[in-house]
Design a protein around this motif. Structure first.
Motif, PDB file in Angstrom:
ATOM      1  N   UNK A 125       3.285  53.832  35.958  1.00  0.00           N
ATOM      2  CA  UNK A 125       3.663  55.161  36.434  1.00  0.00           C
ATOM      3  C   UNK A 125       2.561  56.129  36.030  1.00  0.00           C
ATOM      4  N   UNK A 126       1.873  56.688  37.014  1.00  0.00           N
ATOM      5  CA  UNK A 126       0.713  57.525  36.701  1.00  0.00           C
ATOM      6  C   UNK A 126       1.024  59.013  36.785  1.00  0.00           C
ATOM      7  N   UNK A 127       2.019  59.382  37.583  1.00  0.00           N
ATOM      8  CA  UNK A 127       2.368  60.795  37.729  1.00  0.00           C
ATOM      9  C   UNK A 127       3.853  60.989  37.454  1.00  0.00           C
ATOM     10  N   UNK A 128       4.248  62.247  37.312  1.00  0.00           N
ATOM     11  CA  UNK A 128       5.656  62.561  37.124  1.00  0.00           C
ATOM     12  C   UNK A 128       6.051  62.620  35.659  1.00  0.00           C
ATOM     13  N   UNK A 129       7.308  62.926  35.438  1.00  0.00           N
ATOM     14  CA  UNK A 129       7.799  63.140  34.083  1.00  0.00           C
ATOM     15  C   UNK A 129       7.697  61.938  33.173  1.00  0.00           C
ATOM     16  N   UNK A 130       7.689  60.719  33.743  1.00  0.00           N
ATOM     17  CA  UNK A 130       7.603  59.503  32.934  1.00  0.00           C
ATOM     18  C   UNK A 130       6.217  58.876  32.999  1.00  0.00           C
ATOM     19  N   UNK A 131       5.211  59.698  33.193  1.00  0.00           N
ATOM     20  CA  UNK A 131       3.853  59.197  33.393  1.00  0.00           C
ATOM     21  C   UNK A 131       3.349  58.402  32.191  1.00  0.00           C
ATOM     22  N   UNK A 132       3.085  57.122  32.429  1.00  0.00           N
ATOM     23  CA  UNK A 132       2.481  56.287  31.384  1.00  0.00           C
ATOM     24  C   UNK A 132       1.011  56.634  31.205  1.00  0.00           C
ATOM     25  N   UNK A 133       0.391  57.131  32.264  1.00  0.00           N
ATOM     26  CA  UNK A 133      -1.006  57.546  32.171  1.00  0.00           C
ATOM     27  C   UNK A 133      -1.143  58.763  31.261  1.00  0.00           C
ATOM     28  N   UNK A 134      -0.200  59.693  31.364  1.00  0.00           N
ATOM     29  CA  UNK A 134      -0.222  60.869  30.487  1.00  0.00           C
ATOM     30  C   UNK A 134      -0.018  60.459  29.033  1.00  0.00           C
ATOM     31  N   UNK A 135       0.894  59.502  28.811  1.00  0.00           N
ATOM     32  CA  UNK A 135       1.156  59.050  27.445  1.00  0.00           C
ATOM     33  C   UNK A 135      -0.047  58.327  26.858  1.00  0.00           C
ATOM     34  N   UNK A 136      -0.756  57.565  27.695  1.00  0.00           N
ATOM     35  CA  UNK A 136      -1.892  56.787  27.199  1.00  0.00           C
ATOM     36  C   UNK A 136      -3.116  57.652  26.946  1.00  0.00           C
ATOM     37  N   UNK A 137      -3.304  58.695  27.752  1.00  0.00           N
ATOM     38  CA  UNK A 137      -4.515  59.513  27.639  1.00  0.00           C
ATOM     39  C   UNK A 137      -4.290  60.820  26.889  1.00  0.00           C
ATOM     40  N   UNK A 138      -3.033  61.206  26.755  1.00  0.00           N
ATOM     41  CA  UNK A 138      -2.739  62.487  26.134  1.00  0.00           C
ATOM     42  C   UNK A 138      -2.957  63.670  27.058  1.00  0.00           C
ATOM     43  N   UNK A 139      -3.235  63.411  28.320  1.00  0.00           N
ATOM     44  CA  UNK A 139      -3.468  64.482  29.296  1.00  0.00           C
ATOM     45  C   UNK A 139      -2.147  64.782  30.003  1.00  0.00           C
TER      46      UNK A 139
END
Length: 337
Positions: A125-139
């Motif tokens: 999941x790269x976008x949205x409230x459950x974004x794993x990309x946000x969790x991994x990058x801190x962005x």
């Protein structure tokens, strides 16, 4: 024919061979006449059969719906990229089939767009409230990008969209079929043979959603019109309408399977990636690469076969006769020219 043979034999010292293609003289040959973006989709249509001269060429309709159907079923931005690269390679390696590969690149582009809309890339999941990309990058920006929905979390919506597309696609076929009948036989036949089926569905919708007595009345009227247009065999075919629409639920199955397969590969790789061991990390990366390449081939087969089947069987059945003769320039040996 006999007079022509006699005259030619006299002129050519008897070295004459004439062939007659019986039954084809009354059927004019057909040459596609479509704008540039539609041309790559002509071979997809002709894989089934060439259209007749007096019916709609479905190539444009395939352009409208096949890439979207393919893209929705796979619905992953990462696989949109990998399938595009594979189709681009096919375009270079197999020039005889380059138009088909161009049409499939359209489908890959739609896969990429649906992947962005669903917020999925290679099962993550790269976008949205459950974004794993946000969790991994801190962005946090990634988690703020809006999406339609995550398919794995909203199966009901995927199911509804698949069914709604089925209703739309089948009735688009009836509308095109009505136009074909209008060209051939006039407005009355068009309404009796095709419009009556749309009226039947309207009656069912009214009976279920609004007034049962009115809906049943509309259903009864539509059945009478179906009999007038197609005879008793039309009544026998009424259950097939439901089965045609239900067939589109395979879109739901393929779409959900696409998510599950991608997440399965990731689940196999993640324990190896989290060990801190260089060897196991490399092995985990190998699992990701090999697994997602394998999934790419699986998704291509599923997306193409299921998508084109729905067009050929459920959609074309409502309007397409096919069986036309391809136009071949005089002296050409290859019928594909």
């Amino acid at each position: 024919m006999d007079e022509a043979r006699t005259e030619l034999e006299a002129r050519l010292d008897g070295e004459v061979h004439l062939e007659s293609e019986s039954g084809t003289e009354d059927e004019p040959p057909v040459k596609h006449d479509n704008p540039g973006p539609v041309k790559p989709f002509e071979p997809l249509n002709d894989l089934l059969s060439v259209p007749k001269y007096n019916e709609v060429d479905p190539s444009f309709l395939i352009l409208l719906t096949f890439p979207a159907l393919f893209g929705f079923m796979i619905g992953d931005a990462g696989y949109g990229v990998t399938t595009f690269l594979m189709f681009a390679a096919g375009y270079k390696l197999f020039p005889a089939a380059k138009e088909i590969f161009v049409s499939l690149m359209f489908a890959s582009f739609m896969t990429f767009l649906f992947g962005l809309a669903f917020g999925d890339a290679f099962g993550y999941i790269i976008f949205g409230g459950h974004s794993e990309l946000a969790a991994a990058t801190g962005i946090e920006l990634f988690s703020q990008i809006p999406i339609l929905f995550h398919r794995a979390e909203h199966l009901g919506q995927v199911f509804t969209i698949a069914g709604a597309f089925g209703v739309f696609h089948v009735n688009l076929g009836y509308l095109v079929g009505g136009y074909n009948e209008y060209i051939r036989h006039g407005l009355k036949e068009a309404f009796l043979e095709k419009g009556s089926w749309i009226l039947l569905q309207i009656g069912v919708a009214i009976a279920v959603l609004a007034s049962q007595p009115i809906g049943l009345g509309v259903i009864g009227l539509s059945i009478v019109l179906i009999v007038l247009g197609e005879g008793a065999v039309g009544v026998i075919e009424i259950p097939s309408l439901l089965s045609n629409i239900v067939s589109y639920l395979r879109v739901f199955g393929v779409s959900v399977a696409a998510v599950v397969l991608a997440k399965t590969v990731n689940a196999l790789a993640e324990p190896l990636l989290g060990t801190g061991s260089l060897v196991l990390t490399v092995a985990g990366i190998g699992v990701l690469v090999v697994g997602h390449i394998f999934n790419t081939f699986i998704k291509i087969m599923e997306g193409f076969l299921q998508g084109i089947r729905l067009h050929y069987v459920e959609f074309y059945d409502k309007f397409y006769d096919g069986g036309g003769r391809r136009y071949v320039p005089f002296g050409a040996e290859d019928a594909s020219l």
